[in-house]
Scaffold this motif. Structure first.
Motif, short mmCIF file in Angstrom:
data_model
loop_
_atom_site.label_atom_id
_atom_site.label_comp_id
_atom_site.label_asym_id
_atom_site.label_seq_id
_atom_site.Cartn_x
_atom_site.Cartn_y
_atom_site.Cartn_z
N SER A 163 0.87 -1.15 0.14
CA SER A 163 0.10 0.03 -0.04
C SER A 163 1.03 1.04 -0.06
O SER A 163 1.96 1.37 -0.50
CB SER A 163 -0.92 -0.35 1.07
OG SER A 163 -1.83 1.16 1.35
N SER A 198 2.66 3.08 2.09
CA SER A 198 3.97 3.16 2.57
C SER A 198 5.03 2.05 2.18
O SER A 198 6.20 2.24 1.96
CB SER A 198 3.96 2.99 4.20
OG SER A 198 3.33 1.90 4.65
N GLU A 203 2.56 -8.31 -1.73
CA GLU A 203 0.95 -7.83 -1.13
C GLU A 203 0.02 -8.67 -1.16
O GLU A 203 -0.16 -9.47 -2.46
CB GLU A 203 0.89 -6.43 -2.06
CG GLU A 203 -0.71 -6.03 -2.06
CD GLU A 203 -1.05 -5.63 -0.83
OE1 GLU A 203 -0.31 -4.70 -0.25
OE2 GLU A 203 -2.21 -5.80 -0.38
N ARG A 204 -0.91 -8.81 -0.36
CA ARG A 204 -1.76 -10.05 -0.25
C ARG A 204 -3.10 -9.52 -1.21
O ARG A 204 -3.66 -10.59 -1.58
CB ARG A 204 -2.24 -10.11 1.25
CG ARG A 204 -2.99 -8.96 1.78
CD ARG A 204 -3.74 -9.55 3.20
NE ARG A 204 -4.27 -8.00 3.40
CZ ARG A 204 -4.41 -7.87 4.84
NH1 ARG A 204 -4.27 -8.66 5.63
NH2 ARG A 204 -5.16 -6.75 5.00
N VAL A 250 1.78 -12.97 3.29
CA VAL A 250 3.16 -13.30 4.26
C VAL A 250 2.46 -13.68 5.69
O VAL A 250 1.65 -13.01 6.43
CB VAL A 250 4.03 -12.31 4.56
CG1 VAL A 250 5.02 -12.36 5.56
CG2 VAL A 250 4.62 -11.81 3.02
N ASP A 275 2.82 -3.67 6.30
CA ASP A 275 1.82 -4.54 6.25
C ASP A 275 0.65 -3.74 7.23
O ASP A 275 -0.15 -4.68 7.77
CB ASP A 275 2.20 -5.80 6.64
CG ASP A 275 2.64 -6.12 7.76
OD1 ASP A 275 3.60 -5.37 8.26
OD2 ASP A 275 2.87 -7.27 8.11
N ASP A 282 2.11 2.44 9.06
CA ASP A 282 1.18 1.83 10.18
C ASP A 282 1.56 0.55 10.97
O ASP A 282 0.92 0.35 11.84
CB ASP A 282 -0.33 1.73 9.54
CG ASP A 282 -0.93 3.27 9.28
OD1 ASP A 282 -0.48 3.96 9.34
OD2 ASP A 282 -2.37 3.09 8.76
N GLY A 336 -4.47 13.39 10.86
CA GLY A 336 -4.00 13.87 9.44
C GLY A 336 -2.50 13.68 9.08
O GLY A 336 -2.21 14.12 8.11
N GLY A 340 -0.66 10.49 9.32
CA GLY A 340 -0.49 9.12 9.34
C GLY A 340 0.58 8.89 7.89
O GLY A 340 1.54 8.41 8.06
N PHE A 341 -0.10 9.51 6.76
CA PHE A 341 0.72 9.26 5.58
C PHE A 341 1.73 10.06 5.38
O PHE A 341 2.95 9.66 5.12
CB PHE A 341 -0.35 9.89 4.50
CG PHE A 341 0.39 10.04 3.02
CD1 PHE A 341 0.51 8.91 2.52
CD2 PHE A 341 0.61 11.25 2.81
CE1 PHE A 341 1.07 8.94 1.23
CE2 PHE A 341 1.38 11.11 1.40
CZ PHE A 341 1.54 10.37 0.63
C1 LIG Z 1 -10.26 6.29 7.23
C2 LIG Z 1 -8.59 6.56 7.30
C3 LIG Z 1 -8.60 7.90 6.95
C4 LIG Z 1 -7.41 8.57 7.09
N1 LIG Z 1 -6.94 9.75 6.61
C5 LIG Z 1 -5.62 10.15 6.69
C6 LIG Z 1 -5.42 11.48 6.28
O1 LIG Z 1 -6.37 12.38 6.09
N2 LIG Z 1 -4.25 11.90 6.26
C7 LIG Z 1 -2.97 11.02 6.70
O2 LIG Z 1 -1.89 11.53 6.65
N3 LIG Z 1 -3.32 9.95 6.93
C8 LIG Z 1 -4.64 9.45 7.00
N4 LIG Z 1 -4.94 8.09 7.10
C9 LIG Z 1 -3.69 7.35 7.42
C10 LIG Z 1 -2.97 6.76 6.45
O3 LIG Z 1 -3.98 6.19 5.28
C11 LIG Z 1 -1.81 5.66 6.59
O4 LIG Z 1 -1.12 6.26 7.67
C12 LIG Z 1 -0.94 5.46 5.32
O5 LIG Z 1 -1.72 5.23 4.04
C13 LIG Z 1 0.23 4.38 5.47
O6 LIG Z 1 -0.52 3.31 5.62
P1 LIG Z 1 0.14 2.02 5.35
O7 LIG Z 1 0.43 1.71 3.86
O8 LIG Z 1 1.24 1.81 6.13
O9 LIG Z 1 -0.91 0.68 5.91
P2 LIG Z 1 -2.07 0.22 5.01
O10 LIG Z 1 -2.74 1.16 3.98
O11 LIG Z 1 -2.90 -0.43 6.14
O12 LIG Z 1 -1.31 -0.99 4.09
C14 LIG Z 1 -0.76 -2.10 4.48
C15 LIG Z 1 -0.62 -3.16 3.02
O13 LIG Z 1 -0.33 -4.11 3.40
C16 LIG Z 1 -1.18 -5.22 3.02
N5 LIG Z 1 -0.88 -6.38 3.93
C17 LIG Z 1 -1.03 -6.57 5.26
N6 LIG Z 1 -1.04 -7.76 5.80
C18 LIG Z 1 -0.21 -8.50 4.84
C19 LIG Z 1 0.34 -9.66 4.70
N7 LIG Z 1 0.39 -10.48 5.91
N8 LIG Z 1 0.99 -10.13 3.61
C20 LIG Z 1 1.18 -9.23 2.54
N9 LIG Z 1 0.44 -8.04 2.23
C21 LIG Z 1 -0.13 -7.66 3.75
C22 LIG Z 1 -2.28 -4.76 3.00
O14 LIG Z 1 -3.21 -5.72 2.06
C23 LIG Z 1 -2.30 -3.43 2.48
O15 LIG Z 1 -2.19 -3.23 1.17
C24 LIG Z 1 -6.07 7.50 7.38
C25 LIG Z 1 -6.35 6.15 7.56
C26 LIG Z 1 -7.59 5.73 7.48
C27 LIG Z 1 -8.19 4.49 7.82
#
Ligand SMILES: Cc1cc2nc3c(=O)[nH]c(=O)nc-3n(C[C@H](O)[C@H](O)[C@H](O)COP(=O)(O)OP(=O)(O)OC[C@H]3O[C@@H](n4cnc5c(N)ncnc54)[C@H](O)[C@@H]3O)c2cc1C
Length: 398
Positions: free
Chosen positions: A35, A37, A56-57, A130, A159, A324, A334, A336-337
């Motif tokens: 995703s 990050s 990616e799952r 994974v 993840d 995350d 606001g 996390g990204f």
């Molecule tokens: C409703 C909502 C609104 C938000 N609004 C904001 C905002 O306005 N501004 C901001 O900065 N942040 C916001 N955030 C937070 C922001 O979206 C995240 O912090 C940022 O996108 C980073 O996410 P990530 O990629 O770390 O995790 P995720 O988006 O959770 O991605 C994790 C990825 O790992 C994959 N995965 C999980 N487990 C496995 C596994 N075992 N094997 C393989 N793949 C796996 C998943 O399928 C997914 O694709 C918001 C979050 C939410 C939930």
């Protein structure tokens, strides 16, 4: 790489050799999670000389109704000071896209996905979960649900809030906790809003509203095709509510205080949709009211239970966490990204000095030194908001 055949619905599994990272002069990396990050981390590692496999799952075209603030500014309620924010022009240019401050998650994801697709040192493997991450003195590995094992010099968990990799990095503190409220989220087409009500504060403004024990963020978005033409754009909204926790427990979205998954549109009971419509009429002005009513009519609302995680560590040997997986602030910060983007830049910078695989644990400790205090402060500052919001809204409004 395997894809779903849209005609037959059959999923073709990849040749296990695709789990091998492409060649990189500095070493090889596995990123678990593709995703935002994961994609940003893969790009920044590839650019400092690592061959990267992203596992990616889900399939190649994930979609989300969420929206992101991409300008790195906190929302109004949160008293967080991001500290020294370093410029990261390349990732910012890709993720920032148009000058629009709030963008749909899907638009940001699609741009990052295209950039990773064009990067010769990075490879995406989809529809592959994974189940376990491990390491020894010479390398790290990921085991997939099909029993394949991918090896590399370093493994990074991107993840998300229910991270599998976190179990190997912080085995004594593996789970994010439910913050006792949810976000209803939806996106409506601008054409659903009566013409005189569309943009009360101008097209690029984020609206912050509070009423009846609720808080709501409303934001204009470009159209699904990137259009900014009047009538072709979209209206996004995220509504904070602490009165529906029992529904989340009933639907097993939250189990033993841990968030398992969102409540998807088709699983929201009709009665709850009716309550949402009545509360929208009672609490929110146009255009947000009509945007919510449109999403309710189309049964296009998602409930996201809010999780939070304050990390004690981000690194263990050759394993590390970003985004995350490493730290979960409430979306109400606001930020996390922005934190995920800074992780991606910092980990690549720390790993860019490695000349031999044995130097990786030291380089990852450097990454942790750079990021741990900042991300802990971010999550904690969001927790102050969460606690007071959940406590204030304890008396059911509907
Ligand atoms: C409703 C909502 C609104 C938000 N609004 C904001 C905002 O306005 N501004 C901001 O900065 N942040 C916001 N955030 C937070 C922001 O979206 C995240 O912090 C940022 O996108 C980073 O996410 P990530 O990629 O770390 O995790 P995720 O988006 O959770 O991605 C994790 C990825 O790992 C994959 N995965 C999980 N487990 C496995 C596994 N075992 N094997 C393989 N793949 C796996 C998943 O399928 C997914 O694709 C918001 C979050 C939410 C939930």
């Amino acid at each position: 790489m395997h894809q779903q055949d849209t005609a037959t619905g059959r999923v073709e599994h990849p040749d296990p050799s695709t789990l091998l990272a492409p060649a990189g002069e500095r070493g090889s990396a596995i990123v678990v999670g593709g995703s935002l990050s994961g994609l940003m981390t893969a790009l920044s590692l590839a650019r400092v000389g690592y061959g990267v496999t992203v596992i990616e799952r889900t399939g190649p075209s994930p979609r989300s109704g969420a929206a992101l603030r991409v300008d790195g500014e906190p929302h109004e309620t949160i008293s967080y000071s991001p500290g020294a924010r370093r410029a990261a022009p390349s990732l910012r240019r890709i993720t920032g896209g148009t000058s629009q401050r709030v963008q749909s998650w899907t638009a940001v994801h699609d741009r990052l996905r295209a950039a990773v697709g064009a990067e010769p040192r990075a490879r995406m493997v989809h529809s592959t979960a994974v189940t376990e991450a491990g390491q020894d003195d010479t390398g790290a590995w990921a085991v997939t649900a099909r029993g394949e094992t991918a090896h590399a010099d370093v493994l990074i968990g991107a993840d998300g809030h229910r991270s599998v990799v976190r179990r190997s990095v912080a085995p004594r503190h593996p789970d994010a906790a439910f913050a006792s409220y949810l976000l209803w989220i939806g996106i409506a087409p601008e054409s659903a809003i009566p013409a005189g009500h569309r943009w009360p504060r101008g097209y690029d403004q984020l609206s912050y509203l509070s009423s009846g024990g609720y808080i709501m963020l409303g934001y204009p978005l470009d159209g699904p095709d990137g259009s900014r033409d009047p009538g072709a754009r979209q209206v996004g909204w995220a509504w904070c509510d602490a009165t529906h926790n029992a529904l989340l427990l009933r639907q097993r979205c939250v189990v033993d205080g841990i968030v398992r998954h969102s409540l998807f549109p088709q699983d929201i009971p009709d009665e709850t949709y009716r309550e949402l419509a009545a509360e929208a009429e009672a609490n929110w002005p146009q255009p947000w009211r009509e945007a919510i009513l449109d999403c309710v009519r189309r049964r296009a609302v998602t409930a996201t239970p809010i999780a939070e995680y304050v990390p004690d560590r981000l690194v263990n040997g050759r394993l590390a966490l970003v985004g995350d997986a490493g730290h979960v602030p409430t979306p109400m910060t606001g930020l996390g990204f922005e934190a995920a983007l800074q992780d991606a830049e910092a980990i690549a910078e720390s790993l860019s000095v490695v000349r031999h695989g044995r130097e990786i644990p030291g380089a990852l400790r450097d990454y942790e030194r750079r990021r741990l205090a900042t991300v802990r402060e971010l999550v904690r500052s969001g927790q102050e908001f969460s606690r007071s919001f959940a406590a204030r809204a304890n008396e059911p409004a509907f």
